[in-house]
Design an enzyme around this catalytic site. Structure first.
Site, PDB file in Angstrom:
ATOM      1  N   CYS A   1      46.247  -1.757 -14.062  1.00 61.08           N
ATOM      2  CA  CYS A   1      45.185  -2.883 -14.132  1.00 61.08           C
ATOM      3  C   CYS A   1      44.922  -3.797 -15.426  1.00 61.08           C
ATOM      4  CB  CYS A   1      43.792  -2.331 -13.807  1.00 61.08           C
ATOM      5  SG  CYS A   1      43.913  -1.651 -11.979  1.00 61.08           S
ATOM      6  N   ARG A   2      44.368  -3.436 -16.424  1.00 59.27           N
ATOM      7  CA  ARG A   2      43.927  -4.302 -17.585  1.00 59.27           C
ATOM      8  C   ARG A   2      45.015  -4.507 -18.444  1.00 59.27           C
ATOM      9  NH1 ARG A   2      39.125  -0.277 -19.125  1.00 59.27           N
ATOM     10  NH2 ARG A   2      40.617   1.069 -18.242  1.00 59.27           N
TER      11      ARG A   2
HETATM   12  P1  4NP Z   1      43.476   0.707 -15.772  1.00 57.73           P
HETATM   13  O1  4NP Z   1      42.603   0.884 -14.320  1.00 57.73           O
HETATM   14  O2  4NP Z   1      43.068   1.709 -16.616  1.00 57.73           O
HETATM   15  O3  4NP Z   1      42.978  -0.744 -15.960  1.00 57.73           O
HETATM   16  O4  4NP Z   1      45.029   0.504 -15.225  1.00 57.73           O
HETATM   17  C1  4NP Z   1      42.560   2.156 -13.730  1.00 57.73           C
HETATM   18  C2  4NP Z   1      43.709   2.656 -12.820  1.00 57.73           C
HETATM   19  C3  4NP Z   1      43.666   3.914 -12.304  1.00 57.73           C
HETATM   20  C4  4NP Z   1      42.430   4.492 -12.584  1.00 57.73           C
HETATM   21  C5  4NP Z   1      41.406   4.050 -13.230  1.00 57.73           C
HETATM   22  C6  4NP Z   1      41.506   2.932 -13.979  1.00 57.73           C
HETATM   23  N1  4NP Z   1      42.485   5.658 -11.667  1.00 57.73           N
HETATM   24  O5  4NP Z   1      41.701   6.461 -11.788  1.00 57.73           O
HETATM   25  O6  4NP Z   1      43.507   6.166 -11.139  1.00 57.73           O
END
Ligand code: 4NP
Length: 163
Positions: free
Chosen positions: A19-20
């Protein structure tokens, strides 16, 4: 243009790398290429966790980014690895948990490379909030913050590394 023979290397880091950090990666990559600095600055992204290795960015992140002209479709999640701390010049955490996890893995002499991405803005947000369990607004906020911090980061690198 670049003080050093090698390009400046920037690694964007979040938890899942779906995501981020892929959003930050694509936004900063576009800023760099729009400034015709693609040969002087390289960008990558990774996650501190291993949950999503090999996956495309989250569909919501891809769709929100596409509406603003950023292409996340070629990115695939990977986990931070030990050599990243040697290879990259800027290792930028999206939030405090990512920062803590990176610092715990980073050899002490290289810890100066690890910092919060949002340090490159005057925005009140100190971190990029995790949008995974939020609605569409969360992904718009990630894009807004990534755009602001990318502008600040590019200005910083131009001044510090590319004079
Ligand atoms: P990211 O978001 O760290 O911005 O890629 C997430 C993606 C997956 C998960 C948590 C945050 N997860 O718990 O699977």
């Amino acid at each position: 243009m670049n003080k050093r023979a090698k390009p400046i290397k920037v690694l964007m880091v979040c938890l899942g790398n779906i995501c981020r950090s892929p959003t930050a990666h694509a936004v900063f990559y576009k800023r760099v290429n729009d400034a015709e600095l693609g040969e002087a600055i390289e960008v990558d992204s990774a996650g501190t966790g291993d949950y999503h290795i090999g996956e495309k960015p989250d569909k919501r992140a891809r769709s929100a980014a596409k509406q603003r002209g950023y292409d996340l479709s070629g990115l695939r999640a990977r986990q931070v690895k030990a050599s990243d701390f040697e290879v990259f010049d800027y290792i930028l955490a999206m939030d405090d948990n990512n920062l803590r996890d990176l610092l715990a893995q980073c050899p002490p002499p290289l810890r100066h490379k690890v910092q919060l991405f949002m340090e490159f803005t005057d925005n009140n947000h100190q971190s990029v909030p995790d949008p995974y369990y939020s609605g569409v607004d969360g992904f718009q906020l990630v894009l807004n913050l990534a755009e602001e911090a990318s502008d600040g980061l590019l200005a910083h690198i131009r001044q510090r590394d590319l004079q």
